[in-house]
Design an enzyme around this catalytic site. Structure first.
Site, PDB file in Angstrom:
ATOM      1  N   GLY A 156      -8.244  -2.558  -0.905  1.00 15.42           N
ATOM      2  CA  GLY A 156      -8.669  -1.534  -2.125  1.00 15.42           C
ATOM      3  C   GLY A 156      -7.780  -1.212  -3.196  1.00 15.42           C
ATOM      4  CB  VAL A 201     -11.444  -2.786   5.298  1.00 13.90           C
ATOM      5  CG1 VAL A 201     -10.818  -3.652   4.102  1.00 13.90           C
ATOM      6  CG2 VAL A 201     -11.900  -1.614   5.044  1.00 13.90           C
ATOM      7  CG  ASN A 239      -4.958   1.848  -0.815  1.00 13.84           C
ATOM      8  OD1 ASN A 239      -4.235   2.869  -1.115  1.00 13.84           O
ATOM      9  ND2 ASN A 239      -5.849   1.302  -1.671  1.00 13.84           N
ATOM     10  CB  SER A 259      -4.339  11.473   4.377  1.00 17.00           C
ATOM     11  OG  SER A 259      -4.283  12.518   3.894  1.00 17.00           O
ATOM     12  CE1 TYR A 304      -9.201  10.449   3.562  1.00 17.40           C
ATOM     13  CE2 TYR A 304      -7.904  12.152   3.958  1.00 17.40           C
ATOM     14  CZ  TYR A 304      -8.182  10.817   3.105  1.00 17.40           C
ATOM     15  OH  TYR A 304      -7.126  10.396   2.548  1.00 17.40           O
ATOM     16  CB  ALA A 328     -10.788  12.185  13.154  1.00 21.67           C
ATOM     17  CE  LYS A 338      -6.904   8.091   5.111  1.00 22.73           C
ATOM     18  NZ  LYS A 338      -6.251   6.907   4.497  1.00 22.73           N
ATOM     19  CB  ILE A 394      -2.142  10.927  -4.756  1.00 22.32           C
ATOM     20  CG1 ILE A 394      -1.275  11.107  -3.705  1.00 22.32           C
ATOM     21  CG2 ILE A 394      -1.650   9.835  -6.039  1.00 22.32           C
ATOM     22  CD1 ILE A 394       0.291  11.561  -3.979  1.00 22.32           C
TER      23      ILE A 394
END
Ligand code: NAP
Length: 246
Positions: free
Chosen positions: A11, A63, A89, A141, A154, A156, A158, A187
């Site tokens: 990515g 991926v 990433n 994250s 998300y 879970a 990370k 970010i």
């Protein structure tokens, strides 16, 4: 310096991945700029690296597709003969409160963020084991460290990446492969630009250093974990978050 090293950043056409690819290339690595759908963006990343005197190539692979990742790993090794640095990433969000979250939104995020890292790690670890060296850096994250309302899928994925990092670090340590995670905070990228201004303002109030991070803040941490200066560090999670997770 990373001269003579080959790196793969998944990515890497935009956002944090792009900054990582450019940073690793600036340190001398030859970089495979992976993308899923953003071919033009990946080619732009490559063009910027080449214009700055570096070496890079854009290569497509989803991926989340186990078989495609296997073919991709074979293609990378056929071309470069090795891989020294793998940066997992690639990531997506499908935010929403748990009670309204669809199965598709859960699966999409887990398949990309967690299974995607597993797929790449699984196929490239063959190369790392043979080489008896290598670096794997997973982009987790702060949501995976602390949890975040509205991001059950998300968070879970990370948090799962942190478990994957620690287990693979233990498995590969005997062969000189270091596996670490970087946990970015908030970010500035396409992912966060989608947020409403008042939500952003509220978030910044919870960042001790008082500012949104930049993709380069993450790239610097990844460069450290990819280089010789971090050769005695494995299985760790480096929060690059302005202090959010303190
Ligand atoms: P972004 O700007 O939305 O970029 C996401 C990247 O992931 C794109 O390059 C995209 O490529 C790639 N990608 C998505 N699905 C893919 C797939 N199936 N196969 C291959 N590539 C795929 O996001 P970002 O903010 O740079 O985030 C990068 C990473 O940092 C993610 O893992 C994210 O979860 C993590 N992170 C970001 C923040 C933040 O505040 N921005 C905070 C913590 C963690 P295509 O366009 O080609 O699909």
């Amino acid at each position: 310096m990373l001269s003579g090293k080959t790196a793969l950043v998944t990515g890497a056409g935009r956002g944090i991945g792009k900054a990582i690819a450019k940073k690793l290339a600036s340190l001398g690595a030859t970089v495979v700029v992976n993308y899923s759908g953003s071919k033009e963006k990946a080619e732009e990343t490559v063009a910027e690296i080449v214009a700055a005197g570096g070496s890079a190539e854009a290569m497509q692979c989803d991926v989340s597709d186990f078989k495609a990742c296997e073919e991709f790993s074979k293609a990378v090794v056929a071309k470069y003969g090795k891989l020294d640095i793998l940066v997992n990433n690639a990531g997506v969000t499908r935010d929403g409160l748990l009670m309204g979250m669809s199965e598709d939104d859960y699966d999409k995020v887990l398949d990309t963020n967690l299974k995607g890292a597993f797929n790449m790690t699984r196929h490239f670890s063959r190369v790392f084991l043979k080489q008896r060296s290598g670096r794997i850096i997973n982009i987790s994250s702060v949501s995976g460290v602390m949890g975040n309302a509205g991001q059950a899928n998300y968070s879970a994925s990370k948090a799962g990446l942190i478990g994957l990092t620690k287990s693979v670090a233990r498995e590969l340590a005997g062969r000189g492969v270091c596996v670490n995670a970087v946990a970015p905070g908030f970010i500035e990228t396409d992912m966060t630009n989608a947020m409403k201004e008042d939500a952003k303002k509220k978030l910044i109030e919870n960042i001790p250093l008082g500012r949104i991070g930049k993709p380069d803040d993450i790239a610097e941490a990844v460069a450290f974990l990819a280089g010789d200066a971090s050769s005695y560090i494995t299985g760790q999670v480096l929060c690059v978050d302005g202090g959010m997770a303190i």
